[in-house]
Motif scaffolding. Structure first.
Motif, mmCIF file in Angstrom:
data_model
loop_
_atom_site.group_PDB
_atom_site.id
_atom_site.type_symbol
_atom_site.label_atom_id
_atom_site.label_comp_id
_atom_site.label_asym_id
_atom_site.label_seq_id
_atom_site.Cartn_x
_atom_site.Cartn_y
_atom_site.Cartn_z
ATOM 1 N N LYS A 145 -0.568 -2.511 -0.256
ATOM 2 C CA LYS A 145 -1.162 -2.606 -1.581
ATOM 3 C C LYS A 145 -0.308 -3.533 -2.451
ATOM 4 O O LYS A 145 0.885 -3.705 -2.168
ATOM 5 N N SER A 172 -2.384 2.422 0.184
ATOM 6 C CA SER A 172 -2.344 3.302 -0.988
ATOM 7 C C SER A 172 -2.181 4.733 -0.502
ATOM 8 O O SER A 172 -3.094 5.560 -0.593
ATOM 9 N N HIS A 265 -0.826 2.018 -7.079
ATOM 10 C CA HIS A 265 -0.853 3.395 -6.607
ATOM 11 C C HIS A 265 -1.579 4.313 -7.600
ATOM 12 O O HIS A 265 -2.497 5.043 -7.238
ATOM 13 N N ASP A 268 -5.236 3.640 -8.602
ATOM 14 C CA ASP A 268 -6.065 4.017 -7.454
ATOM 15 C C ASP A 268 -6.387 5.508 -7.475
ATOM 16 O O ASP A 268 -7.530 5.908 -7.235
ATOM 17 N N CYS A 373 -8.996 4.562 2.573
ATOM 18 C CA CYS A 373 -8.871 3.482 1.591
ATOM 19 C C CYS A 373 -9.286 2.146 2.200
ATOM 20 O O CYS A 373 -8.449 1.298 2.502
ATOM 21 N N SER A 381 -9.510 -0.946 -6.981
ATOM 22 C CA SER A 381 -8.238 -0.567 -7.582
ATOM 23 C C SER A 381 -7.395 -1.795 -7.899
ATOM 24 O O SER A 381 -6.757 -1.873 -8.965
#
Length: 430
Positions: A145, A172, A265, A268, A373, A381
């Protein structure tokens, strides 16, 4: 395997490797454990080949964990820094893998027909191109991420996953934590009433030095390749430093600073808890605009997410009309206090359950079912991180249409949905 040299055409490689990969798109290639010298670690016909691109700090956990999985066989490691490549090779050799390919060229990994899975742990500005190329070549992808550097890159990664039918997991990993899952379920089921505000703790990075100490590029480092699609700057140690509190993460050229770091993070989890993985906020307001004390963004229904607003007893503080949920790594609390002990019945809303992010990815590669994810989630995100960064850079609000995925009424911000790329480092066609 398509052969790449530093002087060959990247576009030529893409054409050759895409043609060679046509037979690989349907499913992961299964490699005999005996053939690879690992029959004692797994039954025959059960190990998939994995290659690693980017062997910096974050890669160390992936390298050790993935190489320890019974389903996987490490095939190659790749990095443009020779010392990081040597360290990765030694890590795998110490774990019993003696014949792993070590290369400075990512093309060698992506074109290798023994590799079914590619783990991308480079700085953010390389994520999109490598993920797209890997999926075009029939590989499934674990990518750190934020999934991409820009909004338009994110759209292309989503398009590639859909077109080539690959499995992708964005790193994530908080989604695979029991605490964050419980927090999301509490919010989703209305246990704190109607959510009004959310406080999100990101912290601060230092600014890059005003006067960089320019030095010769160290021997064994392909600095031009490290820069990739980003603007050319003379070499400095700080610019390329892998460090969780400084180094390249502090530069807008290679990420979105704290928005792309902790924001990737926490934003999300907020999306997840609000059940908005397929949409997003509509307005981003930077700190200082019209006296705003904190950077914040808003959803169409008025829910406001504040960055670093105090008091904040956890990484994320959900504030509802009937209570609160406080969640972070190692913490889950609530108001009222006993709310965190609530047990949901079978009729309650339950978010996707994963208790191990990497294992969830491998299970999905085998089952061909979506990860917790996938690219679509990582893109939404990541878009929040990128729009927050754009608002901060411009020093003015940015209006966003999450349905059309376009900035509204701001040409400067619209232009920043993507970034110019240096010649030779164009984003691959999907």
């Amino acid at each position: 395997m398509s052969t790449y040299t530093p002087h060959s055409s990247r576009r030529g490689f893409i054409k050759k490797s895409a043609a060679a990969a046509g037979a690989l798109f349907a499913a992961p290639q299964i490699i005999r454990a005996q053939t690879l010298g690992n029959s004692e670690k797994s039954a025959a016909n059960s190990r998939m080949g994995i290659g690693f691109i980017g062997m910096g700090l974050i890669s160390q956990g992936h390298l050790k964990t993935f190489s320890g999985m019974k389903e996987l066989q490490p095939i190659a490691v790749c990095d443009v820094k020779s010392w990081q490549l040597e360290r990765a090779s030694k890590t795998l050799k110490d774990r019993g893998f003696n014949d792993v390919q070590a290369t400075a060229n990512w093309e060698d990994v992506i074109s290798n027909r023994e590799i079914d899975i590619v783990c991308v742990t480079t700085p953010d500005h390389w994520h999109a191109a490598l993920a797209i190329e890997a999926m075009k070549n029939g590989k499934d992808v674990y990518v750190e991420k934020p999934m991409t550097l820009t909004i338009e890159e994110g759209k292309k990664v989503v398009e590639a996953q859909e077109k080539y039918g690959r499995i992708l997991q964005v790193g994530s990993q908080q989604r695979s934590s029991e605490r964050f899952r419980k927090a999301a379920n509490l919010v989703r089921n209305g246990m704190i009433g109607e959510v009004k505000e959310i406080y999100c703790q990101l912290g601060q990075f230092p600014q890059p030095p005003e006067q960089e100490e320019i030095k010769p590029v160290p021997e064994g480092f392909n600095y031009d390749r490290w820069l990739g699609p980003t603007p050319y700057y003379e070499y400095s140690d700080n610019r390329v430093l892998g460090n969780y509190g400084r180094g390249w993460r502090c530069y807008w050229e290679y990420g979105s600073r704290k928005f792309g770091d902790w924001g990737a993070h926490h934003f999300d989890i907020i999306q997840w808890a609000l059940d908005r993985d397929d949409t997003g906020p509509v307005e981003f307001i930077p700190k200082g605009y019209n006296g705003a004390e904190y950077h914040h963004y808003r959803y169409a229904d008025g829910i406001t997410v504040w960055r670093d607003r105090k008091p904040n007893p956890a990484m994320i503080r959900f504030i509802g009309t009937e209570g609160e949920v406080h969640v972070g790594r190692g913490k889950l609390a609530s108001l009222p206090e006993d709310l965190v002990r609530h047990r949901f019945d079978d009729d309650a809303i339950q978010v996707y359950e994963s208790n191990n992010h990497r294992q969830n990815f491998i299970d999905s590669v085998i089952s061909r079912k979506p990860t917790i994810c996938p690219a679509s989630v990582g893109h939404r995100s990541g878009t929040i991180c990128q729009l927050a960064g754009i608002a901060e850079l411009l020093g003015e609000p940015v209006q966003w249409d999450p349905a059309t995925e376009q900035v509204v009424g701001n040409l400067k911000a619209t232009a920043m949905q993507d970034r110019p790329r240096r010649p030779g480092y164009e984003l691959p066609e999907v």
